[in-house]
Design a protein around this motif. Structure first.
Motif: not given
Length: 293
Positions: A4-8, A33-34, A84-85, A103-105
């Motif tokens: 997934p794509v991860v966003v802070g 999206l995480r 979305l998670t 574990t993110a792209s």
């Protein structure tokens, strides 16, 4: 399963803008999206009424749910059908996001977070993650030029090769042109100048330019074949690397740099050029580390 794509997310305007960008990137890639919110108790203003290890009793759960609910609303608005998670973690944001990057792209963060140091041009979280994350890091900053190209800082070093591949992939995803820029600095005067110069000494004023063109061609070799529909503009410029990249970023939608380029010190995971672009670029910046780093 696709990474997934991860966003802070910390609730700041910068992070909420990063959520919108991350949602768009995830939709283009066809991945989930995480949303990740991390906090440490010492830095959190905990309302009275409960022990600090019990978020529900302390009223912190409502605060976190509100922050993530707004982030999810922004993400849904940018990409309605996104998978979305959410993730809430107790811990230092730097460590949590660094672990998530494994574990993110793509890891997306805002340029400023919730901090007492409002005068800083770039938050410490963004700088740290650009140097230590295990996947490409996209720092959302400035004002991208919607019709502008993806600007690639190409120096020909082995450490920058993943950045070249990422820049081509980004241009293909966004239907954008790619501007590959190699900045070089060379002497403009011959090494010998005077009546005592050896007669066999010659000076080729065009040689630095030709060498720069060769470096750029080598850096792009193979990638244009893999992305035949990406229009590529090759540019070689004599000047100061950092100043030139920052100036060129004003006309770009994204700047892509390697974490460490040619001449970088092995012990420094983030080179001076990458740091300068992160702090001063006029548009978002993607930093791509080499696996060996």
């Amino acid at each position: 399963m696709a990474q997934p794509v991860v966003v802070g997310v910390d609730g700041s305007p910068s992070s909420l803008h990063a959520v919108e960008v991350a949602a768009h990137e995830a939709a283009l890639r066809g991945v989930g999206l995480r949303l990740v919110h991390a906090f440490g108790w010492p830095s959190l203003h905990v309302p009275p009424g409960g022990p600090p290890w019990n978020p529900s009793a302390a009223g912190v759960r409502e605060l976190l749910d509100g922050t993530l609910a707004e982030a999810e609303r922004r993400a849904r608005r940018a990409a309605p059908h996104l998978d979305l998670t959410r993730e809430v973690a107790v811990g230092e944001p730097l460590m949590v996001l660094e672990i998530e990057s494994r574990t993110a792209s793509l890891l997306v963060v805002g340029s400023h977070g919730r901090s007492a140091f409002g005068s800083l041009l770039l938050g410490s979280t963004a700088v740290h993650l650009a140097a230590h994350a295990r996947c490409p890091v996209l720092v959302v900053r400035g004002r991208p030029e919607p019709s502008g190209p993806v600007l690639l800082a190409a120096d020909g070093s082995p450490a920058a090769r993943p950045a070249v591949a990422f820049a081509f992939a980004q241009a293909a995803l966004h239907g954008a042109d790619l501007r590959a820029l190699h900045v070089y600095n060379a002497r403009t005067e011959p090494a010998y100048d005077g009546p005592a110069d050896p007669p066999f000494v010659t000076y080729d004023a065009d040689r630095p330019h030709h060498e720069a063109e060769h470096v750029l061609a080598e850096a792009l070799a193979g990638h244009q074949r893999d992305h035949p529909h990406v229009a590529v503009e090759r540019r070689t410029v004599r000047g100061r690397v950092r100043a030139t990249l920052v100036e060129e970023s004003a006309r770009a939608r994204l700047v892509v740099v390697g974490a460490r380029g040619r001449g970088g010190f092995t012990g420094l995971l983030l080179g001076s050029v990458s740091q300068a672009v992160l702090h001063h670029a006029h548009c978002p910046v993607a930093v791509v580390r080499h696996a060996a780093d």
